[in-house]
Design a protein around this motif. Structure first.
Motif, PDB file in Angstrom:
ATOM      1  N   GLY A  16       0.819  -1.210   0.000  1.00 30.43           N
ATOM      2  CA  GLY A  16       0.000   0.000   0.000  1.00 30.43           C
ATOM      3  C   GLY A  16       0.846   1.251   0.000  1.00 30.43           C
ATOM      4  O   GLY A  16       2.074   1.218  -0.123  1.00 30.43           O
ATOM      5  N   PHE A  17       0.181   2.376   0.162  1.00 29.20           N
ATOM      6  CA  PHE A  17       0.867   3.665   0.117  1.00 29.20           C
ATOM      7  C   PHE A  17       1.776   3.848   1.325  1.00 29.20           C
ATOM      8  O   PHE A  17       2.869   4.389   1.214  1.00 29.20           O
ATOM      9  CB  PHE A  17      -0.174   4.787   0.052  1.00 29.20           C
ATOM     10  CG  PHE A  17       0.412   6.158  -0.082  1.00 29.20           C
ATOM     11  CD1 PHE A  17       1.030   6.548  -1.266  1.00 29.20           C
ATOM     12  CD2 PHE A  17       0.353   7.068   0.959  1.00 29.20           C
ATOM     13  CE1 PHE A  17       1.578   7.803  -1.401  1.00 29.20           C
ATOM     14  CE2 PHE A  17       0.897   8.335   0.829  1.00 29.20           C
ATOM     15  CZ  PHE A  17       1.515   8.705  -0.356  1.00 29.20           C
ATOM     16  N   PHE A  29      -9.267   8.454   3.617  1.00 27.99           N
ATOM     17  CA  PHE A  29     -10.245   9.490   3.301  1.00 27.99           C
ATOM     18  C   PHE A  29      -9.684  10.494   2.290  1.00 27.99           C
ATOM     19  O   PHE A  29     -10.419  11.003   1.440  1.00 27.99           O
ATOM     20  CB  PHE A  29     -10.702  10.202   4.577  1.00 27.99           C
ATOM     21  CG  PHE A  29     -11.620   9.380   5.426  1.00 27.99           C
ATOM     22  CD1 PHE A  29     -12.918   9.104   5.001  1.00 27.99           C
ATOM     23  CD2 PHE A  29     -11.189   8.854   6.651  1.00 27.99           C
ATOM     24  CE1 PHE A  29     -13.769   8.332   5.780  1.00 27.99           C
ATOM     25  CE2 PHE A  29     -12.039   8.083   7.423  1.00 27.99           C
ATOM     26  CZ  PHE A  29     -13.335   7.822   6.991  1.00 27.99           C
ATOM     27  N   LEU A  30      -8.378  10.768   2.367  1.00 31.99           N
ATOM     28  CA  LEU A  30      -7.758  11.689   1.418  1.00 31.99           C
ATOM     29  C   LEU A  30      -7.839  11.135  -0.006  1.00 31.99           C
ATOM     30  O   LEU A  30      -8.257  11.845  -0.943  1.00 31.99           O
ATOM     31  CB  LEU A  30      -6.301  11.938   1.805  1.00 31.99           C
ATOM     32  CG  LEU A  30      -5.490  12.845   0.869  1.00 31.99           C
ATOM     33  CD1 LEU A  30      -6.081  14.253   0.843  1.00 31.99           C
ATOM     34  CD2 LEU A  30      -4.027  12.868   1.287  1.00 31.99           C
ATOM     35  N   PHE A  31      -7.472   9.871  -0.171  1.00 29.75           N
ATOM     36  CA  PHE A  31      -7.492   9.280  -1.509  1.00 29.75           C
ATOM     37  C   PHE A  31      -8.915   8.926  -1.959  1.00 29.75           C
ATOM     38  O   PHE A  31      -9.175   8.876  -3.162  1.00 29.75           O
ATOM     39  CB  PHE A  31      -6.583   8.052  -1.560  1.00 29.75           C
ATOM     40  CG  PHE A  31      -5.125   8.393  -1.597  1.00 29.75           C
ATOM     41  CD1 PHE A  31      -4.553   8.938  -2.748  1.00 29.75           C
ATOM     42  CD2 PHE A  31      -4.319   8.204  -0.487  1.00 29.75           C
ATOM     43  CE1 PHE A  31      -3.213   9.271  -2.785  1.00 29.75           C
ATOM     44  CE2 PHE A  31      -2.964   8.531  -0.515  1.00 29.75           C
ATOM     45  CZ  PHE A  31      -2.413   9.068  -1.674  1.00 29.75           C
ATOM     46  N   LEU A  32      -9.813   8.690  -1.016  1.00 30.46           N
ATOM     47  CA  LEU A  32     -11.210   8.498  -1.381  1.00 30.46           C
ATOM     48  C   LEU A  32     -11.785   9.787  -1.963  1.00 30.46           C
ATOM     49  O   LEU A  32     -12.502   9.770  -2.974  1.00 30.46           O
ATOM     50  CB  LEU A  32     -12.025   8.064  -0.155  1.00 30.46           C
ATOM     51  CG  LEU A  32     -13.536   7.853  -0.389  1.00 30.46           C
ATOM     52  CD1 LEU A  32     -13.774   6.754  -1.406  1.00 30.46           C
ATOM     53  CD2 LEU A  32     -14.226   7.524   0.940  1.00 30.46           C
ATOM     54  N   LEU A  82      -7.180   1.896  -2.268  1.00 27.46           N
ATOM     55  CA  LEU A  82      -7.999   2.187  -1.086  1.00 27.46           C
ATOM     56  C   LEU A  82      -8.145   0.962  -0.190  1.00 27.46           C
ATOM     57  O   LEU A  82      -8.207   1.085   1.036  1.00 27.46           O
ATOM     58  CB  LEU A  82      -9.380   2.682  -1.524  1.00 27.46           C
ATOM     59  CG  LEU A  82      -9.420   4.079  -2.177  1.00 27.46           C
ATOM     60  CD1 LEU A  82     -10.817   4.366  -2.716  1.00 27.46           C
ATOM     61  CD2 LEU A  82      -8.999   5.156  -1.187  1.00 27.46           C
ATOM     62  N   MET A  83      -8.184  -0.219  -0.802  1.00 33.34           N
ATOM     63  CA  MET A  83      -8.311  -1.452  -0.021  1.00 33.34           C
ATOM     64  C   MET A  83      -7.107  -1.678   0.879  1.00 33.34           C
ATOM     65  O   MET A  83      -7.220  -2.294   1.939  1.00 33.34           O
ATOM     66  CB  MET A  83      -8.506  -2.639  -0.963  1.00 33.34           C
ATOM     67  CG  MET A  83      -9.847  -2.635  -1.697  1.00 33.34           C
ATOM     68  SD  MET A  83      -9.975  -3.958  -2.922  1.00 33.34           S
ATOM     69  CE  MET A  83      -9.922  -5.403  -1.861  1.00 33.34           C
ATOM     70  N   SER A  84      -5.942  -1.154   0.457  1.00 31.44           N
ATOM     71  CA  SER A  84      -4.729  -1.323   1.273  1.00 31.44           C
ATOM     72  C   SER A  84      -4.836  -0.620   2.620  1.00 31.44           C
ATOM     73  O   SER A  84      -4.170  -1.011   3.579  1.00 31.44           O
ATOM     74  CB  SER A  84      -3.506  -0.780   0.516  1.00 31.44           C
ATOM     75  OG  SER A  84      -3.288  -1.476  -0.670  1.00 31.44           O
ATOM     76  N   PHE A  85      -5.664   0.425   2.677  1.00 32.74           N
ATOM     77  CA  PHE A  85      -5.791   1.190   3.923  1.00 32.74           C
ATOM     78  C   PHE A  85      -6.739   0.530   4.920  1.00 32.74           C
ATOM     79  O   PHE A  85      -6.689   0.853   6.109  1.00 32.74           O
ATOM     80  CB  PHE A  85      -6.292   2.606   3.616  1.00 32.74           C
ATOM     81  CG  PHE A  85      -5.345   3.424   2.800  1.00 32.74           C
ATOM     82  CD1 PHE A  85      -4.088   3.771   3.283  1.00 32.74           C
ATOM     83  CD2 PHE A  85      -5.694   3.869   1.539  1.00 32.74           C
ATOM     84  CE1 PHE A  85      -3.213   4.530   2.528  1.00 32.74           C
ATOM     85  CE2 PHE A  85      -4.827   4.638   0.776  1.00 32.74           C
ATOM     86  CZ  PHE A  85      -3.580   4.960   1.269  1.00 32.74           C
TER      87      PHE A  85
END
Length: 310
Positions: A16-17, A29-32, A82-85
């Motif tokens: 992930g990131f 939430f930022l990337f969403l 997003l799934m990584s978070f």
């Protein structure tokens, strides 16, 4: 493209990131938000171009294709990111990883060539305005777009085909939020020299061809602008080209810088953070650049909103 190789790895885990627990929720939430703005922005621009006849011109045809590429590029990368978070282990199958790699390369290469075609379009519009209708007829525009996608497809097939032939028999943890070329090469237990050579040749070819055409187009545009004594003509030429120049600077600048960083040793994390610019930031900004700075798009938006209101 065959998906079979000598690999004993059947699935990968995307780190992930970031792997820092305290940052997982804020980044989610930022990337969403980034994803929602990207999808809404590009879909809105695509619909505006489709619904307003006065936008059915070569320039907006290219913008339509650019927005479509950015939209699908985001759909390929961001949901899995997003799934990584939110997941303890963000697992992707070997076939799914190669599929994501293919479409990632396809959209990146295609966008390079679409931006190149847009530079040629601006050259014809400013330097040969009387011949614009003939030189940028629907048939030529369609041919330019078809060629962009064919070249993108060819580049993606070469990148992915070379990756599929490698063996993966050790670690299956990808230090990235997507299946990118260099993180995957680091996991291979077979020689990657040929892959790195082929990847470098492909990237260099794309960059050299597109950069050369863009540079020549804007050199001729600049020469034509300098010969124009009218302040109104200068202003119109600048407004015509400024959005495209900003897009090129963002896309090529972030892409090249990321490629150089990830090609060097010990900079995987830097490359991961830098890649966010062309995988997430650029697709979000492009529709804003072409709408906020474009009078025709603003007019089309006003007309569309009036029709909806009535």
């Amino acid at each position: 493209m065959a998906m079979e190789n000598d690999s004993s790895v059947t699935e990968f885990i995307l780190v992930g990131f970031t792997d820092q627990p305290q940052f997982q929720l804020p980044f989610f939430f930022l990337f969403l938000l980034n994803y929602m703005v990207t999808v809404v922005g590009n879909l809105s621009l695509i619909n505006l171009i489709c619904l307003n006849p006065h936008l059915h011109t070569p320039m907006y045809s290219f913008i339509f294709n650019l927005s479509s590429i950015d939209l699908f590029h985001s759909l390929v990368i961001t949901p899995k990111m997003l799934m990584s978070f939110v997941l303890e282990k963000n697992i992707i199958s070997f076939e799914g990883c190669m599929t994501q790699l293919f479409f990632f390369c396809f959209f990146v290469h295609s966008e390079c060539y679409v931006l190149t075609a847009m530079a040629y379009d601006r050259f014809v519009a400013i330097c040969k305005p009387l011949l614009y209708t003939a030189n940028m007829c629907p048939q030529i525009c369609s041919l330019l777009m078809f060629g962009s996608y064919v070249m993108g497809f060819a580049g993606a097939m070469l990148h992915t085909g070379d990756m599929v032939r490698l063996s993966f028999c050790g670690s299956n943890i990808i230090n990235h939020y997507m299946c990118d070329i260099f993180p995957l090469l680091q996991l291979s237990c077979s020689s990657t020299y040929a892959n790195e050579l082929v990847d470098s040749i492909i990237v260099s070819t794309v960059v050299i061809i597109s950069s050369f055409i863009i540079f020549i187009s804007y050199a001729l545009i600049l020469s034509s602008i300098l010969q124009t004594s009218s302040a109104q003509g200068l202003s119109k030429a600048f407004s015509t080209c400024s959005s495209h120049i900003i897009t090129i600077a963002l896309f090529y600048g972030s892409g090249l810088f990321t490629h150089l960083k990830t090609s060097s040793s010990g900079s995987e994390d830097q490359g991961k953070f830098l890649s966010v610019f062309y995988t997430n930031v650029v697709p979000m900004l492009n529709p804003l650049i072409y709408s906020l700075r474009n009078k025709n798009v603003k007019l089309a938006l006003e007309k569309t909103l009036k029709r909806i209101a009535n």
